[in-house]
Every structure is written in C-alpha cells, then in structure tokens.
Design an enzyme around this catalytic site. Structure first.
Site, mmCIF file in Angstrom:
data_model
loop_
_atom_site.group_PDB
_atom_site.id
_atom_site.type_symbol
_atom_site.label_atom_id
_atom_site.label_comp_id
_atom_site.label_asym_id
_atom_site.label_seq_id
_atom_site.Cartn_x
_atom_site.Cartn_y
_atom_site.Cartn_z
ATOM 1 N N GLN A 129 -0.242 -1.485 -3.011
ATOM 2 C CA GLN A 129 1.059 -0.960 -3.454
ATOM 3 C C GLN A 129 2.092 -2.080 -3.600
ATOM 4 O O GLN A 129 2.961 -2.026 -4.471
ATOM 5 C CB GLN A 129 1.558 0.160 -2.521
ATOM 6 C CG GLN A 129 1.808 -0.236 -1.064
ATOM 7 C CD GLN A 129 0.566 -0.137 -0.191
ATOM 8 O OE1 GLN A 129 -0.568 -0.165 -0.668
ATOM 9 N NE2 GLN A 129 0.784 -0.011 1.114
ATOM 10 N N GLU A 188 -14.717 -25.384 -0.603
ATOM 11 C CA GLU A 188 -13.259 -25.315 -0.475
ATOM 12 C C GLU A 188 -12.740 -26.528 0.307
ATOM 13 O O GLU A 188 -11.853 -27.227 -0.150
ATOM 14 C CB GLU A 188 -12.898 -24.004 0.244
ATOM 15 C CG GLU A 188 -11.414 -23.768 0.372
ATOM 16 C CD GLU A 188 -11.101 -22.601 1.293
ATOM 17 O OE1 GLU A 188 -12.011 -22.110 2.004
ATOM 18 O OE2 GLU A 188 -9.928 -22.178 1.324
ATOM 19 N N HIS A 189 -13.302 -26.743 1.499
ATOM 20 C CA HIS A 189 -12.937 -27.901 2.318
ATOM 21 C C HIS A 189 -14.151 -28.810 2.454
ATOM 22 O O HIS A 189 -15.236 -28.341 2.801
ATOM 23 C CB HIS A 189 -12.535 -27.484 3.734
ATOM 24 C CG HIS A 189 -11.427 -26.477 3.799
ATOM 25 N ND1 HIS A 189 -11.661 -25.120 3.915
ATOM 26 C CD2 HIS A 189 -10.078 -26.631 3.746
ATOM 27 C CE1 HIS A 189 -10.490 -24.483 3.954
ATOM 28 N NE2 HIS A 189 -9.519 -25.371 3.846
ATOM 29 N N ASP A 216 -4.736 -27.427 7.057
ATOM 30 C CA ASP A 216 -4.293 -26.024 7.065
ATOM 31 C C ASP A 216 -2.815 -25.897 7.374
ATOM 32 O O ASP A 216 -2.131 -25.017 6.863
ATOM 33 C CB ASP A 216 -5.052 -25.240 8.146
ATOM 34 C CG ASP A 216 -6.441 -24.857 7.711
ATOM 35 O OD1 ASP A 216 -6.746 -25.037 6.524
ATOM 36 O OD2 ASP A 216 -7.221 -24.385 8.563
ATOM 37 N N SER A 220 -13.417 -18.240 3.458
ATOM 38 C CA SER A 220 -13.190 -19.675 3.592
ATOM 39 C C SER A 220 -14.491 -20.440 3.836
ATOM 40 O O SER A 220 -15.464 -19.878 4.342
ATOM 41 C CB SER A 220 -12.220 -19.896 4.754
ATOM 42 O OG SER A 220 -11.585 -21.130 4.650
ATOM 43 N N GLN A 229 -13.802 -23.328 11.299
ATOM 44 C CA GLN A 229 -13.927 -22.578 10.068
ATOM 45 C C GLN A 229 -14.550 -21.214 10.328
ATOM 46 O O GLN A 229 -14.133 -20.195 9.782
ATOM 47 C CB GLN A 229 -14.788 -23.368 9.066
ATOM 48 C CG GLN A 229 -14.665 -22.905 7.651
ATOM 49 C CD GLN A 229 -13.233 -23.031 7.154
ATOM 50 O OE1 GLN A 229 -12.437 -23.785 7.694
ATOM 51 N NE2 GLN A 229 -12.897 -22.252 6.154
ATOM 52 N N TYR A 244 2.400 -12.781 -1.655
ATOM 53 C CA TYR A 244 1.833 -11.843 -0.687
ATOM 54 C C TYR A 244 1.487 -12.601 0.589
ATOM 55 O O TYR A 244 0.772 -13.591 0.564
ATOM 56 C CB TYR A 244 0.565 -11.190 -1.246
ATOM 57 C CG TYR A 244 0.137 -10.023 -0.378
ATOM 58 C CD1 TYR A 244 0.554 -8.730 -0.668
ATOM 59 C CD2 TYR A 244 -0.654 -10.226 0.752
ATOM 60 C CE1 TYR A 244 0.208 -7.667 0.147
ATOM 61 C CE2 TYR A 244 -1.013 -9.173 1.574
ATOM 62 C CZ TYR A 244 -0.579 -7.888 1.264
ATOM 63 O OH TYR A 244 -0.918 -6.843 2.077
ATOM 64 N N HIS A 282 -12.581 -17.919 11.235
ATOM 65 C CA HIS A 282 -11.729 -17.239 10.256
ATOM 66 C C HIS A 282 -12.213 -15.830 9.953
ATOM 67 O O HIS A 282 -11.427 -14.894 9.799
ATOM 68 C CB HIS A 282 -11.714 -18.015 8.931
ATOM 69 C CG HIS A 282 -10.591 -18.997 8.824
ATOM 70 N ND1 HIS A 282 -9.288 -18.624 8.882
ATOM 71 C CD2 HIS A 282 -10.575 -20.339 8.659
ATOM 72 C CE1 HIS A 282 -8.515 -19.698 8.762
ATOM 73 N NE2 HIS A 282 -9.281 -20.759 8.626
ATOM 74 N N HIS A 341 -0.006 -18.590 -45.328
ATOM 75 C CA HIS A 341 0.231 -19.828 -44.576
ATOM 76 C C HIS A 341 0.473 -20.977 -45.571
ATOM 77 O O HIS A 341 1.406 -21.764 -45.415
ATOM 78 C CB HIS A 341 -0.971 -20.163 -43.691
ATOM 79 C CG HIS A 341 -1.008 -19.399 -42.394
ATOM 80 N ND1 HIS A 341 -1.052 -18.032 -42.343
ATOM 81 C CD2 HIS A 341 -1.006 -19.822 -41.101
ATOM 82 C CE1 HIS A 341 -1.078 -17.641 -41.073
ATOM 83 N NE2 HIS A 341 -1.059 -18.711 -40.300
ATOM 84 N N GLU A 379 -9.226 -21.488 -44.569
ATOM 85 C CA GLU A 379 -9.308 -20.350 -43.653
ATOM 86 C C GLU A 379 -8.898 -19.044 -44.337
ATOM 87 O O GLU A 379 -8.782 -18.002 -43.690
ATOM 88 C CB GLU A 379 -8.458 -20.623 -42.394
ATOM 89 C CG GLU A 379 -8.972 -21.861 -41.646
ATOM 90 C CD GLU A 379 -8.464 -22.000 -40.210
ATOM 91 O OE1 GLU A 379 -7.580 -21.218 -39.802
ATOM 92 O OE2 GLU A 379 -8.974 -22.898 -39.503
ATOM 93 N N ASN A 416 -6.339 -8.885 1.617
ATOM 94 C CA ASN A 416 -7.647 -8.251 1.845
ATOM 95 C C ASN A 416 -8.256 -7.766 0.516
ATOM 96 O O ASN A 416 -7.742 -8.054 -0.563
ATOM 97 C CB ASN A 416 -7.512 -7.105 2.859
ATOM 98 C CG ASN A 416 -6.620 -5.979 2.341
ATOM 99 O OD1 ASN A 416 -6.347 -5.874 1.139
ATOM 100 N ND2 ASN A 416 -6.161 -5.144 3.243
#
Lengths: 429, 429
Positions: B185, B321-322, B355, B231, B253, B123, B256, B414, B409, B208
């Site tokens: 979709q 994250e960073h 990035d 982020s 940052q 995506y 964003h 088995h 068991e 999103n």
C-alpha cells in the site's frame, strides 16, 4: 489540428493511474518464452514459420549475406550512414565514464570501478520498414562502452533474408552477430539462450507490443533498456518561429504511428492559426496521410499559453520525448527545462536531425518518463563496482562506531566481524 | 559448512531460467494497488489496521515525534550515524555528474544536460528490526543529486509510532517527510498519490516480497531502483587469510536471512578446513543461530579452486553482491574482477564496514545482477537530456544525408522537415 488553452490541455492529460497490462498479449508472450526456454532453436524455427512465414533452421546471418547486402544498398546511403556513425561516435565517446578512487586518512582507499557489460542483445524491428538508424543508435554506444559481444536480432523478411540496409548498418556499426529472429521469441532467446543464440546480460532496442511485453517479463533475469511507448514531439514556438517549419516538424512526428503525439505550445494566437493552416496544407502532399490524420486528430494539439513561463511549466509536466524550442534565445532558456528526452534549439534543429544524424541518441524516454529517465547512452552498457580498502589502523579507529550501528540493527554477527579483528592481539598488519 | 570443488559448485549454480512470479502475492498486491488508487488515504487506513494492527487516520510523522525520537536514542548512536553520514556524503559527492556541451563546425552545439529527479520515495522496512543505515544509504545520494522532495515510507510499530532510530536517522540524512505506511500500500501511494502522500517520480529502498512485487507492478509508471534478492557474500581467501576473520564475515552475512548466501573460495585445502572449524566454533556464540544454521546449510559453501585464476572466473560467473578479497596484493588483483557489487580488499575490510560506515552504498545488485547493474548512487537520482543546436549553414550541409536516411526508412515527412528548410529561399538566419 485542434487549438486549446494550456489549462484545457492540462486537464486533458491528467494521467489516469494505469497498471494496464494487455493480458491477452502477456499470456501469449509467456507461452512463447516458456516454449523457447524448453525447446530452444526448435521453438524459434516453429515461430518463424508461424509469424514470419519462413522456414529457417539456422538463424545466424552469414558473412556472405552481409557482403551481398552491401552491394545492394546505394552509395549515398553508405556515405550518409558512415557520416552519421562518426557524429554518433563523437558524441557518445564523451559519455564514457572512468573508474576513480580516493585516499583518506590511515591508509583508506575507496573507489568506483567501471566495467562494460559483457554480452548485449539488440532488437531491431523489421517487417515492412527497415531501421538502419536504430542499428547505429544501439550498437555504437555498446561498442564504445566496450561490450564484448553485441548480438542483433531482427525478424526475417518473407524471403528469409534480412533487409540489406539493416545488414549494412550492422557491419558499419560493429555488431558481432546478427540473427534472423524477431518477436517475443527473439527476446526469450536472448534472455535465456538457445543452441545457437547465446544468453546475454542486457537487451535493448524498440519493438512492437509483443516485444515490449517480453522485455517486461524477462526484466530481472536480464537487464533491459526501457519499455518504449509511442513517439512524441512538443514544439514551443514564439512569434519568431516559422509556421511552415513548425508544421513540418509536427507532421514528421505524426507519421510514425497513429498513437504518436505532436503538440505545439505557443504564446501567439496568430502563430497557432498559421501553424494550423500550414499543417492542413502540407499534410496533403505527404505519403503516410492516413497515419498522420489519425494521429493528429487523436493526440495533436496546438496549445495557447499566456507566457513562455507557462509554456515551460507545461513542458516539464508533459516531459516530452522530443522538445523543440523555436523561440528567441533558445539556448539561454534551457535552464527552465527540467524534463525532456532531447531538446532541439532554434529554427534549424528539427527532430529528424536528431533521429538520424546529429550524434545524440534517438532512443529517448517516452510517455512522461523523461521525468525520471535518460536517453540511451554509453552508461547503459557499463556498470559500477564499489571498492573498499581499510587498513588495520583505520578499522581499529572506526570499530566502536560500526559495532554501535550493527547492534542498533540487531545484527550481532555483523558486530562480531568487527570485534574479532579489534580484539585480536596477534592481528597481522 | 560443506566443502566442494569449483566444478561442483558451478554445476550447482547453473541457474535455471526462471520467470517465476509468486502469483498469490502478485494477485494480493494488484488488489491493494487498485484499492489505494481508488480510495486513497481511506485504503491506507484500512491496510494499517489489517496488516500493522494500528488505527491511523493521518500518516505524516510530526516534527514533535522526531524531536521525541532524538531524545530516545543514545548519543553513541547519534555520533556514529553522524560520522557515517560524513563518509557516505564524501564518497557519493564524487558521483555527481555535470552537464557538458561540445562545439563543432558551423555553429553546431551538442550537449547533455543533467538534472535531478524532482520527487523520490524511499521505502524503509520496519517490523521487528530498524534500519537507520538504510535511511542514510538511500536519502543521502538523493540529497546530493538535488532531489527536491524526499519522502520516506515505513511501517508503523504496533503503538502507532515509528522506530526512533529510523526517525533520528531520517532527520540527519535530510528527508523531507516521513509517512507511517508500509507494505504494498505504501508503494501504491507513492506511485499514484493519495490525499496525504504526493505522487513521486521514483521509488527506492528494500522491502519484503509484497513490497518487491508492488515495485515490479508500478515500474514504468514510476522508476524503481531494483528488485533486491537475498544478500550474498563471496570471500576469496588464499593462505594469507585469517580463518577466524573469514568465518566471522561469512557468519555476518548468514545472519541476514535464511535465504542469504555465504560462500568462500579458497586455493588452500588447509584453509578450507580451518574456516569450517571456525564457523562451527563461532556460530555457537551468535544470537541469530537458527537463521545462520539454515542459511549456511542451504547456501553456504567453501569452494576449493585450483588457482586464483579459477577463483576469479567463478567470482565473475557468480557476480556476487559483496566480494571480499582476502589474498596477497588484493588491490592489484581487482583487474580480474568483472562482476561484483562491492569489492572489499584485505584483512581489515569486512563487509559490515561497508554496510554501515565506509561510504560506498550498501544497496547493491543481488542474484547475479552485478553482471549488468550498479550499486545505488547519485546517478540513480539524476537524469539526462540531450541538447542539439544546428545553425542554418550546418543543417544545409547535412541536409542531403539526412534526407537519404529518412527516405531509406520510408519516412517522407521526416525528409520534408529537412527539405522545407533547405529549399527556403527566405530562410532567416
């Protein structure tokens, strides 16, 4: 057990898009999670009374209880589990990944740092049966990864104790703590913490529908291994297979669960018939007959393929959890297998060998997810961090290209972070 | 930007247990998924009209459209993206895992076969901005893994076309197909297939809230990479850092997203004040000021730590994250960092370098999930199958121990699968 053609079976399995969620279970589980979240240990006590019929106000299994358990289990069991531990350890140690770095022009250093996840929770099912093998298969890879805190949760028996085989296996595997809590409430406790159970970073291990639902709901707040479906076996057999072995292996899978799937794909009509007969014969003598009969009727199939090639294609489409190749030259043929959790080769590698003993993990992707996931392994208990070092010169050389890309994406403050360095006449080294 | 102590910040971030699901979005998304499932391409056409305001009856971007896009983008962009591709390729190639096997006594062979996932969906967000870097960061690792079918989905612009930078980057990265479909979709189409879009095994890429919700719902039926949150950057700065660089990086940052988090941990009061001043000064000249101001006010903090040790502890708790280490001897100090998506070392490794350009992936774990997850990598597009081969002798030697474990068991079928071989006097070799 029904005999069908490969084509017939393909139509049968054409998986209908699901998005099925059992909303009744989900609703109950969400309430339990919220309750444990709010009321901590008190909620755990209440659910133990309600679901496990025991009154518990503390959950940690004591050292004395484990000592006692070790005396209760027999020595053959202890020897077998020790040997299994050695085999599992030896296999999984190869999976441990190392940090690495690379140097490039102008003082560039790039790399990947690999570290263990710090705290892990392991769910071990309880109730009627005990699963010491599940303890080994989940705890040992975590231990090899270097996880500092391994916490087992497992439902108490009606006497308020934990099955001694599970306790003995937990100590042998090296778990740090065992808590007598089961169900969705145990998952909630691991995910969010209570007074007596510490919040963990990742939860692994199999469980019933409530446990599975709870794992799905807490996913994101903590990591989980996978949502395991019913177990599956697929045996590919040519004329060199022994029908009685194949039948025994199919039956061993069928005894797990009414929803288990046992299928055999064969290129030989005669073999199909022989396996069918053997299944009927052997099933009579097995303990868990009701489960076996239901499972085989619903999901058991012997499938006739025209060629081995067609058999392999069908295997890749099914992406079975367990695959046995009982054919001539099985090892040479694994190149045709794309999707399978574990591949067992030849006449003397039946699936229970892998369940308990050989070394590879018995936690495997089910329901076709072997098309995109792996057996549980050391890699599931480690994570990576990227490392980036550029020198002044290296950044200078790359500046214009980075600024171009940042501007293309409309991110001018990104461009500015590069430009402020590029244009700095007093930039330090 | 507010200055606080490490202790104050710890209290601020004490993460409240969530299980928050936006039920309104979830409901809408479930309806879209069901609709696409049932009506296929017709549903996609309807949602394109509704959400993207375009009428489309086919979704595949043609070769001609990509040719045209390549002519529209400028050559500096093409050069930069080519160079970025080389760097990303070089780094990710090291991640490619190999199959391995081990031999043991008595003809035992164990191993791990590594194969690529066959079909992947990527995506790429659209709308106002274009993200060619996201194309590279998702497609290149899949390509290196050996994925056979890489399918990009991205929302069409109001003119029914796809942003030319995205198209050019898709061709350079080596995507197999690009479809003009976005939103929930698109995720549904990739997860379950339509007449024109093939069902994939795994879906990756950011999006999103609707895309994120859809990925969460289809998870299990297909694999997904992660649910990305807003982020984050965390800069650790000692007295050797340059305040203007730190400020520029925090601002990059913040642009964003209003929900982005930009924090700096410093051991020096003076540095804190200098960064604060620089932020105020630089912010005035930046384009995305409104976003930046909101983001900094809500989540921007300069944190005073007593020692670097305290700073590192806080970093591990936040699991950013960073992470930028703008301190003396940054490389020597990475041993103290346990949880971070990517670690940028020194004065000349600002986050935009990662990035776009340096090579490591920019898809990183957010919201503290670096405590248990990794950057997107080649390993996300590969999966493992265990290999088990035992000879007749090896199984014979292990039989009793496996039978003991199976009986413990309560799984007698088995045990039977082992016993039937053990007791077979006519067993073949």
């Amino acid at each position: 057990m029904q005999i069908v053609t490969a084509k017939q079976y393909k139509n049968e399995i054409l998986r209908v898009a699901s998005i099925q969620n059992d909303t009744k279970i989900d609703q109950a589980v969400l309430e339990i999670i919220a309750d444990v979240n709010k009321n901590g240990d008190a909620a755990l006590t209440a659910y133990s009374a309600k679901f496990d019929c025991v009154n518990l106000d503390h959950f940690l299994v004591s050292k004395e209880e484990i000592d006692e358990a070790e005396k209760l289990v027999d020595s053959l069991f202890l020897t077998a589990i020790q040997r299994a531990k050695e085999n599992i350890t030896q296999f999984h140690e190869v999976q441990k990944e190392q940090s690495w770095f690379m140097n490039k022009e102008d003082g560039i250093l790039l790399g990947q740092k690999v570290t263990a996840i710090e705290k892990v929770g392991v769910y071990i099912p309880g109730g009627k049966a005990a699963y010491p093998s599940t303890v080994l298969m989940n705890v040992i890879p975590a231990k090899i990864a270097g996880v500092e805190s391994i916490n087992i949760v497992t439902p108490p028996q009606p006497d308020g104790k934990v099955n001694p085989h599970v306790l003995a296996a937990s100590r042998i595997a090296g778990a740090d703590r065992i808590f007598k809590v089961g169900g969705a409430q145990a998952i909630a406790a691991l995910a969010y913490g209570t007074e007596s159970i510490e919040k963990v970073d990742k939860i692994v291990g199999p469980g019933n529908a409530y446990v599975a639902s709870a794992k799905k709901w807490v996913y994101g707040d903590v990591a989980i291994d996978m949502i395991a479906g019913p177990s599956e076996i697929c045996v590919v057999a040519d004329e060199t297979a022994k029908a009685d072995y194949v039948a025994a292996d199919l039956l061993s899978q069928a005894e797990h669960d009414e929803r288990a799937t046992s299928i055999c794909i064969t290129t030989h009509q005669q073999m199909a018939k022989a396996i069918q007969r053997e299944i009927r014969k052997q099933a009579e003598h097995l303990e868990r007959q009701t489960i076996i009969q239901t499972s085989l009727k619903q999901n058991g199939r012997i499938i006739i393929a025209d060629t081995l090639h067609e058999a392999f294609e069908l295997v890749n489409e099914i992406a079975p959890e367990h695959l046995q190749l009982m054919i001539k030259n099985p090892t040479e043929n694994i190149s045709y297998i794309r999707n399978a959790g574990a591949i067992f080769l030849g006449n003397y590698s039946p699936e229970p060998l892998g369940d308990y003993f050989a070394g590879p993990n018995h936690t495997l992707p089910t329901s076709g997810t072997a098309a995109f996931s792996s057996p549980l392994g050391v890699y599931d208990f480690m994570k990576k961090s990227s490392i980036i070092h550029y020198s002044k010169d290296a950044l200078q050389a790359a500046s214009n290209q980075i600024i171009t890309l940042a501007n293309t994406e409309g991110l001018s403050a990104h461009a500015n972070a590069i430009r402020i360095r590029k244009d700095d006449e007093n930039a330090p080294i």
